[in-house]
Design an enzyme around this catalytic site. Structure first.
Site, short mmCIF file in Angstrom:
data_model
loop_
_atom_site.label_atom_id
_atom_site.label_comp_id
_atom_site.label_asym_id
_atom_site.label_seq_id
_atom_site.Cartn_x
_atom_site.Cartn_y
_atom_site.Cartn_z
N THR A 202 -4.66 -8.26 7.00
CA THR A 202 -3.62 -8.08 5.97
C THR A 202 -2.25 -8.54 6.47
O THR A 202 -1.42 -8.97 5.68
CB THR A 202 -3.54 -6.62 5.48
OG1 THR A 202 -3.06 -5.78 6.54
CG2 THR A 202 -4.88 -6.11 4.99
N ALA A 248 0.46 -8.40 2.13
CA ALA A 248 -0.37 -8.03 0.98
C ALA A 248 -1.53 -7.16 1.48
O ALA A 248 -2.70 -7.53 1.40
CB ALA A 248 -0.90 -9.28 0.29
N HIS A 249 -1.16 -5.96 2.00
CA HIS A 249 -2.19 -5.09 2.59
C HIS A 249 -3.28 -4.76 1.56
O HIS A 249 -4.43 -5.13 1.69
CB HIS A 249 -1.58 -3.77 3.04
CG HIS A 249 -0.63 -3.86 4.20
ND1 HIS A 249 -0.98 -4.37 5.42
CD2 HIS A 249 0.66 -3.46 4.33
CE1 HIS A 249 0.04 -4.28 6.25
NE2 HIS A 249 1.06 -3.74 5.61
N ASP A 250 -2.88 -3.98 0.56
CA ASP A 250 -3.88 -3.41 -0.35
C ASP A 250 -4.50 -4.47 -1.26
O ASP A 250 -5.69 -4.39 -1.60
CB ASP A 250 -3.26 -2.28 -1.18
CG ASP A 250 -2.90 -1.08 -0.31
OD1 ASP A 250 -3.35 -1.03 0.86
OD2 ASP A 250 -2.18 -0.18 -0.79
#
Ligand code: BDR
Ligand code: CA
Length: 321
Positions: A202, A248-250
């Site tokens: 991520t 843009a982790h999630d």
């Protein structure tokens, strides 16, 4: 039923990057978003639940939203919420601009809603979890049979030390794991197929300011709200890492369902360190060279993301709104 669409339940602690992930899950034509369940994490569960309801309304999804855990399985694990990252209201000060919910909160606790929906459609539903994993652990406790009935579990969490990506709340621990390490360990060792999208990938998926600016004017106000909310989030990352954007982790956890070919996976059991200075560290035994009798032996092999084609992931935002 449309077999080309992917039925998902989103377990989340919104959260600015959670809001971006929900934009994909709610608005991309390939997803069939069935419900949203909330958890403590980026803010208190009261706040994240209101945000989940408001975001569902913003993205025009009239679906059940259920309130989940207000803290970790073991109360002494309770930590400060991540309001310094996401703002006091979890959405960078913009939660008052979210529309009113289109339906009342589901009366069931999140873990019960998860069990009910999975039991209604055995073999079909993928759980996408991007907050502390307490609701998933409670759902397994409530009804262990769901492990055999979900299609898959995708989580954003963990850090495996690849390409210099350590933890983000300690040198080795990632925030969603550290928020409830016992829950994460139960989820990773349960007999269901888990794919772990951790900081190793991520933090390679950087949405630059120019990518985020492209959201403006799209999605009947949703894109403008996301752009404004990410101003807050970007300030945090610019000061900390100087990346000129956000991770843009999630959204990466949603993306792997749409573009699995963009991710390289590594297979092996995963455990979470539960005590000592490395608490919250995620460790995968992918070499399996140490025989039986280790803490990993006898646990299911799960998939850990080790590489990502980031442009492929970020391009998905051009396919919504
Ligand atoms: C994770 O922690 C939260 O702050 C984010 O929403 C994401 O789920 C990243 O470590
Ligand atoms: Ca999150």
């Amino acid at each position: 039923m449309d077999s080309t669409r992917i039925p998902v339940i989103f377990d989340t602690d919104p959260g600015i990057d959670d809001a971006l992930a929900l934009a994909l899950l709610a608005s991309h034509p390939r997803f069939d978003l069935l419900a949203v369940t909330s958890a403590f994490g980026n803010a208190s569960v009261d706040i994240t639940t209101r945000n989940a309801q408001g975001l569902a309304a913003l993205y025009r999804k009239d679906i059940p939203v259920a309130r989940g855990a207000e803290g970790p399985l073991r109360d002494e694990r309770r930590r400060e919420h991540a309001t310094h990252v996401h703002g006091d209201d979890g959405i960078g000060g913009l939660s008052a601009q979210l529309p009113a919910p289109t339906r009342p909160l589901d009366p069931r606790p999140a873990d019960q809603l998860l069990c009910d929906l999975v039991n209604e459609r055995p073999g079909e539903i993928t759980l996408v979890a991007v907050g502390p994993f307490t609701n998933l652990a409670l759902a397994l406790q409530r009804d262990p049979s769901i492990a055999a009935k979900v299609k898959g579990v995708i989580v954003m969490g963990g850090a495996f030390g690849l390409r210099g990506h350590g933890g983000n709340v300690s040198p080795v621990a990632e925030a969603n794991i550290m928020a409830d390490p016992e829950a994460a360990d139960r989820v990773f060792t349960a007999p269901w197929p888990v794919t772990i999208v951790g900081l190793d990938v991520t933090q390679e998926a950087i949405m630059r300011e120019a990518d985020l600016a492209k959201l403006q004017g799209r999605g009947d106000g949703a894109g403008d709200l996301l752009w404004q909310a990410t101003r807050h989030y970007q300030r945090f990352y610019d000061e900390r890492d100087g990346i000129g954007g956000i991770y843009a982790h999630d959204a990466s956890a949603a993306a792997i369902l749409l573009v699995p070919e963009a991710f390289t996976l590594r297979r092996g059991p995963v455990r979470v360190v539960l005590e000592g200075i490395a608490t919250g560290q995620t460790i995968q035994d992918w070499r399996n060279e140490h025989g039986s009798g280790t803490a990993w032996s006898g646990h299911p092999a799960q998939q850990v993301c080790v590489e990502v084609d980031a442009p492929r992931v970020l391009a998905l935002f051009d396919e919504i709104f």
